[in-house]
Design a protein around this motif. Structure first.
Motif, PDB file in Angstrom:
ATOM      1  N   VAL A   1       4.463  -4.707  -6.483  1.00  0.00           N
ATOM      2  CA  VAL A   1       4.254  -6.075  -6.012  1.00  0.00           C
ATOM      3  C   VAL A   1       5.571  -6.838  -5.846  1.00  0.00           C
ATOM      4  CG1 VAL A   1       3.303  -8.329  -6.657  1.00  0.00           C
ATOM      5  CG2 VAL A   1       1.862  -6.291  -6.742  1.00  0.00           C
ATOM      6  N   PRO A   2       6.406  -6.932  -6.904  1.00  0.00           N
ATOM      7  CA  PRO A   2       7.669  -7.651  -6.680  1.00  0.00           C
ATOM      8  C   PRO A   2       8.550  -7.000  -5.616  1.00  0.00           C
ATOM      9  CG  PRO A   2       7.601  -6.715  -8.892  1.00  0.00           C
ATOM     10  CD  PRO A   2       6.245  -6.541  -8.308  1.00  0.00           C
ATOM     11  N   LEU A   3       8.498  -5.661  -5.566  1.00  0.00           N
ATOM     12  CA  LEU A   3       9.298  -4.948  -4.561  1.00  0.00           C
ATOM     13  C   LEU A   3       8.842  -5.340  -3.148  1.00  0.00           C
ATOM     14  CD1 LEU A   3      11.573  -3.040  -5.120  1.00  0.00           C
ATOM     15  CD2 LEU A   3      10.039  -1.100  -4.777  1.00  0.00           C
TER      16      LEU A   3
ATOM     17  N   LEU B   1       0.833  -1.207   0.000  1.00  0.00           N
ATOM     18  CA  LEU B   1       0.000   0.000   0.000  1.00  0.00           C
ATOM     19  C   LEU B   1       0.868   1.257   0.000  1.00  0.00           C
ATOM     20  CD1 LEU B   1      -3.152   0.298   2.156  1.00  0.00           C
ATOM     21  CD2 LEU B   1      -1.474   2.108   2.352  1.00  0.00           C
ATOM     22  N   GLY B   2       1.902   1.233   0.828  1.00  0.00           N
ATOM     23  CA  GLY B   2       2.787   2.390   0.906  1.00  0.00           C
ATOM     24  C   GLY B   2       3.531   2.634  -0.397  1.00  0.00           C
ATOM     25  N   LEU B   3       3.811   1.556  -1.114  1.00  0.00           N
ATOM     26  CA  LEU B   3       4.570   1.717  -2.359  1.00  0.00           C
ATOM     27  C   LEU B   3       3.685   2.174  -3.509  1.00  0.00           C
ATOM     28  CD1 LEU B   3       6.900  -1.422  -2.260  1.00  0.00           C
ATOM     29  CD2 LEU B   3       7.593   0.962  -2.077  1.00  0.00           C
ATOM     30  N   THR B   4       2.434   1.732  -3.514  1.00  0.00           N
ATOM     31  CA  THR B   4       1.646   1.933  -4.727  1.00  0.00           C
ATOM     32  C   THR B   4       0.554   3.002  -4.593  1.00  0.00           C
ATOM     33  OG1 THR B   4       0.577   0.754  -6.535  1.00  0.00           O
ATOM     34  CG2 THR B   4      -0.111   0.153  -4.316  1.00  0.00           C
ATOM     35  N   ASN B   5       0.072   3.264  -3.362  1.00  0.00           N
ATOM     36  CA  ASN B   5      -1.044   4.211  -3.238  1.00  0.00           C
ATOM     37  C   ASN B   5      -0.609   5.638  -3.605  1.00  0.00           C
ATOM     38  OD1 ASN B   5      -2.738   2.196  -2.473  1.00  0.00           O
ATOM     39  ND2 ASN B   5      -3.459   3.218  -0.615  1.00  0.00           N
TER      40      ASN B   5
ATOM     41  N   ALA C   1       3.986   6.460  -2.035  1.00  0.00           N
ATOM     42  CA  ALA C   1       5.051   6.479  -3.055  1.00  0.00           C
ATOM     43  C   ALA C   1       4.521   6.492  -4.492  1.00  0.00           C
ATOM     44  CB  ALA C   1       5.964   5.273  -2.856  1.00  0.00           C
ATOM     45  N   HIS C   2       3.324   5.980  -4.686  1.00  0.00           N
ATOM     46  CA  HIS C   2       2.664   6.022  -5.987  1.00  0.00           C
ATOM     47  C   HIS C   2       3.458   5.348  -7.105  1.00  0.00           C
ATOM     48  CE1 HIS C   2      -0.544   7.050  -8.549  1.00  0.00           C
ATOM     49  NE2 HIS C   2       0.052   8.021  -9.209  1.00  0.00           N
ATOM     50  N   LEU C   3       4.020   4.204  -6.820  1.00  0.00           N
ATOM     51  CA  LEU C   3       4.671   3.426  -7.873  1.00  0.00           C
ATOM     52  C   LEU C   3       3.613   2.620  -8.624  1.00  0.00           C
ATOM     53  CD1 LEU C   3       7.677   1.974  -5.847  1.00  0.00           C
ATOM     54  CD2 LEU C   3       7.812   3.694  -7.653  1.00  0.00           C
ATOM     55  N   PRO C   4       3.915   2.238  -9.879  1.00  0.00           N
ATOM     56  CA  PRO C   4       2.967   1.363 -10.581  1.00  0.00           C
ATOM     57  C   PRO C   4       2.787   0.041  -9.833  1.00  0.00           C
ATOM     58  CG  PRO C   4       4.728   2.093 -12.047  1.00  0.00           C
ATOM     59  CD  PRO C   4       5.065   2.588 -10.688  1.00  0.00           C
ATOM     60  N   PHE C   5       1.571  -0.514  -9.888  1.00  0.00           N
ATOM     61  CA  PHE C   5       1.251  -1.739  -9.149  1.00  0.00           C
ATOM     62  C   PHE C   5       2.220  -2.863  -9.492  1.00  0.00           C
ATOM     63  CE2 PHE C   5      -1.532  -5.500  -8.297  1.00  0.00           C
ATOM     64  CZ  PHE C   5      -1.728  -5.266  -6.959  1.00  0.00           C
TER      65      PHE C   5
ATOM     66  N   SER D   1      -7.451   1.134   1.948  1.00  0.00           N
ATOM     67  CA  SER D   1      -7.476   0.071   0.943  1.00  0.00           C
ATOM     68  C   SER D   1      -6.346   0.251  -0.046  1.00  0.00           C
ATOM     69  CB  SER D   1      -8.801   0.031   0.181  1.00  0.00           C
ATOM     70  OG  SER D   1      -9.694   0.938   0.705  1.00  0.00           O
ATOM     71  N   LEU D   2      -5.916  -0.868  -0.539  1.00  0.00           N
ATOM     72  CA  LEU D   2      -4.852  -0.890  -1.532  1.00  0.00           C
ATOM     73  C   LEU D   2      -5.437  -0.467  -2.871  1.00  0.00           C
ATOM     74  CD1 LEU D   2      -1.913  -1.847  -2.204  1.00  0.00           C
ATOM     75  CD2 LEU D   2      -2.883  -4.094  -2.635  1.00  0.00           C
ATOM     76  N   GLU D   3      -4.770   0.467  -3.549  1.00  0.00           N
ATOM     77  CA  GLU D   3      -5.261   0.886  -4.862  1.00  0.00           C
ATOM     78  C   GLU D   3      -4.768  -0.096  -5.906  1.00  0.00           C
ATOM     79  OE1 GLU D   3      -3.857   4.875  -5.008  1.00  0.00           O
ATOM     80  OE2 GLU D   3      -5.158   5.458  -3.345  1.00  0.00           O
TER      81      GLU D   3
END
Lengths: 291, 257
Positions: free
Chosen positions: A66-68, A50-54, A58-62, A121-123
């Motif tokens: 995921v692998p990260l 959630l922290g990486l992608t929301n 951090a707003h990284l691509p999903f 929620s996870l985006e």
């Protein structure tokens, strides 16, 4: 048609339980310790994703997140063993259990400090989409959970049956002393098992978070997953998945037909019945402990 | 004689506060079978465990091909060419026979060489080939011992440490296994250090022998010489002479240490 939707959502829930239960089993088989932080590792994995992608974080691509996330949680698992649990070698089981419970508290606290205690929620690109065939509407997220779990189970099967490291992990869990004699670096193998169970927890967390909201207390799901692992037979990976699916299916059906209060009780009722009538679980490897 | 491939000097090891071996020195030359005899609790197994790195020595040195290896982790010692075939077989019960054998080659990366050695092991122990897909826990004691030896061979050892291969086997099986051990030594040139309580079969097989008692080496000679010595005949081979007092002769001497 209603029953089919219950079935699919039950299966999807059960897969998440099953994956957490697999984490329990991996560590139990390798080190004979029960990792009560497994549920919290799942929660932490969900929050890392959630922290990486929301967008808010951090707003990284999903597909990058995921692998990260899996890598990060594998590293967390590895370090938990290499830094903390390896030091309890030779101590009683209780020491290990208490330590993992404490680690669970720390994870919950850390997640609360970083991401707050409000449900989020996870985006995920899967959330809220449906697939329909005939008159049946299935959540894409739920179908995805089931597909990923099947793929992961098949992958784990091949890893343990076909690769040198997988067989070495089995070997060191069956006869640790002999593994030392054969030059298998048992301590490192244990840490790698922890890494694997961290990775599985991360996948369970991502799958869980893409079906609904999470907060730091989500880790308590680990208790239910532990029940699943015991029902399936602590020490059997297919058993863990089976136990998870049983609990996942029993919940929605008993909620529908027996009412909510009884439904919440059902997983533990099954646990008690299994412990009374088949104490080693459904798919147990009893002969493994003979030696 | 040339420099021994394995040299143990003044080794001391403890089980907690108990000193299990007290200044043991042993030499193993390439191509030889060296046996260490002794009763229960003499420290034979401790000696092997200390050499293979399962236990760390308190004092003393272990040299393999001139390099000191004492106190290393077991996997590093296996990588350097010392494999330990433990007492009581210790197979991986739920893995198949072939998987067990391949775990012996865990530290190796030459796939073709491992394949060759697997065929070599199957050549010596055809029963293992017949049961290659069976779980090792279902084998009989003798078959498990063969598996443990075969698994050790797959490490392509420079020195193989064999701990009581005769343990719990029928006399016929003991004979069969020791015949194969002898063949492995002459045909494949496998250097071995063989710990045994069964002195007769061990001395028949070995080139050189040591006798251990309460953590010390008390005798050390060529195997035929040991087999002919009175002490060994009396206490390990069970030959009784009428009228002889049952006092070990080396105990009468003051200089045995």
């Amino acid at each position: 048609m209603d029953a089919l939707q219950l079935l699919v959502s039950g299966l999807a829930n059960g897969c998440v339980y099953g994956l957490i239960a697999m984490g329990f089993v991996l560590i139990y088989k390798a080190t004979e310790a029960v990792n009560f932080a497994q549920g919290d590792m799942m929660m932490l994995g969900a929050f890392v994703a959630l922290g990486l992608t929301n967008e808010h974080y951090a707003h990284l691509p999903f597909v990058v997140a995921v692998p990260l996330t899996i890598l990060i949680m594998a590293a967390v698992g590895y370090l938990m063993d290499a830094v903390l649990l390896r030091r309890t070698f030779g101590q009683s089981q209780i020491a290990v259990v208490i330590l993992t419970i404490a680690i669970g508290f720390v994870f919950r606290f850390v997640a609360g400090v970083i991401w707050g205690h409000e449900p989020q929620s996870l985006e995920s690109p899967l959330a809220g989409r449906d697939i329909r065939f005939g008159g049946v509407v299935l959540g894409l997220d739920e179908v995805f959970v089931i597909v990923v779990t099947i793929a992961l189970t098949v992958g784990m099967y091949f890893f343990f049956a076909r690769t040198k490291m997988g067989v070495a992990m089995q070997a060191s869990s069956q006869n640790q002393m002999a593994a030392y004699y054969m030059g298998i670096p048992v301590k490192r193998v244990h840490s790698l098992v922890w890494a694997l169970s961290g990775a599985v927890a991360a996948i369970a967390g991502i799958l869980f978070a893409s079906k609904g909201s999470i907060d730091p207390a989500t880790g308590f799901l680990g208790i239910k997953a532990f029940a699943a692992a015991v029902i399936g037979g602590l020490g059997s990976l297919p058993g863990a998945l089976l136990g998870g699916i049983i609990i996942g299916l029993v919940e929605p059906f008993s909620a529908r037909y027996l009412g909510g209060d009884l439904a919440r009780l059902m997983p533990y009722l099954i646990l008690v019945l299994i412990l009374v009538f088949r104490p080693h679980g459904i798919l147990s490897q009893v002969q493994a402990k003979k030696v | 004689m040339s420099e021994p491939i394995l040299r143990v000097d003044n080794l001391e090891s403890y089980y907690g506060p108990v000193m299990a071996i007290r200044g043991v020195s042993v030499e193993v030359h390439e191509g030889q079978i060296v046996t260490v005899l002794g009763a229960n609790g003499a420290g034979k197994t401790t000696l092997l465990k200390t050499i293979s790195g399962i236990m760390d020595p308190e004092k003393g040195t272990i040299h393999l091909e001139g390099e000191s290896i004492q106190g290393m982790e077991p996997d590093q010692i296996v990588r350097r060419g010392v494999i330990h075939v433990p007492e009581g077989r210790e197979v991986f019960p739920l893995l198949s026979v072939e998987e067990n054998l391949l775990m012996g080659a865990y530290t190796r990366n030459d796939k073709a060489g491992v394949r060759n050695d697997l065929e070599m092991v199957y050549g010596y122990f055809p029963i293992l080939k017949d049961k290659a897909r069976q779980a090792a826990g279902t084998l009989s004691g003798g078959q498990q011992q063969m598996l443990a030896i075969g698994r050790g061979l797959l490490a392509k050892p420079k020195v193989m440490l064999l701990d009581e291969p005769s343990l719990g086997l029928s006399p016929l099986l003991v004979k069969e296994i020791f015949t194969i051990i002898k063949r492995l030594n002459t045909e494949q040139g496998v250097t071995m250090m063989l710990v045994e309580q069964n002195a007769k079969v061990a001395l028949d097989t070995a080139h050189h022998g040591y006798v251990m008692e309460i953590g010390r080496i008390v005798m050390n000679d060529k195997a035929p010489v040991l087999a002919a010595s009175k002490d060994i005949q009396e206490f390990y081979l069970g030959v009784q002479e009428a009228g002889e007092r049952t006092q070990k002769r080396w105990k009468k001497r003051k200089t045995w240490r």
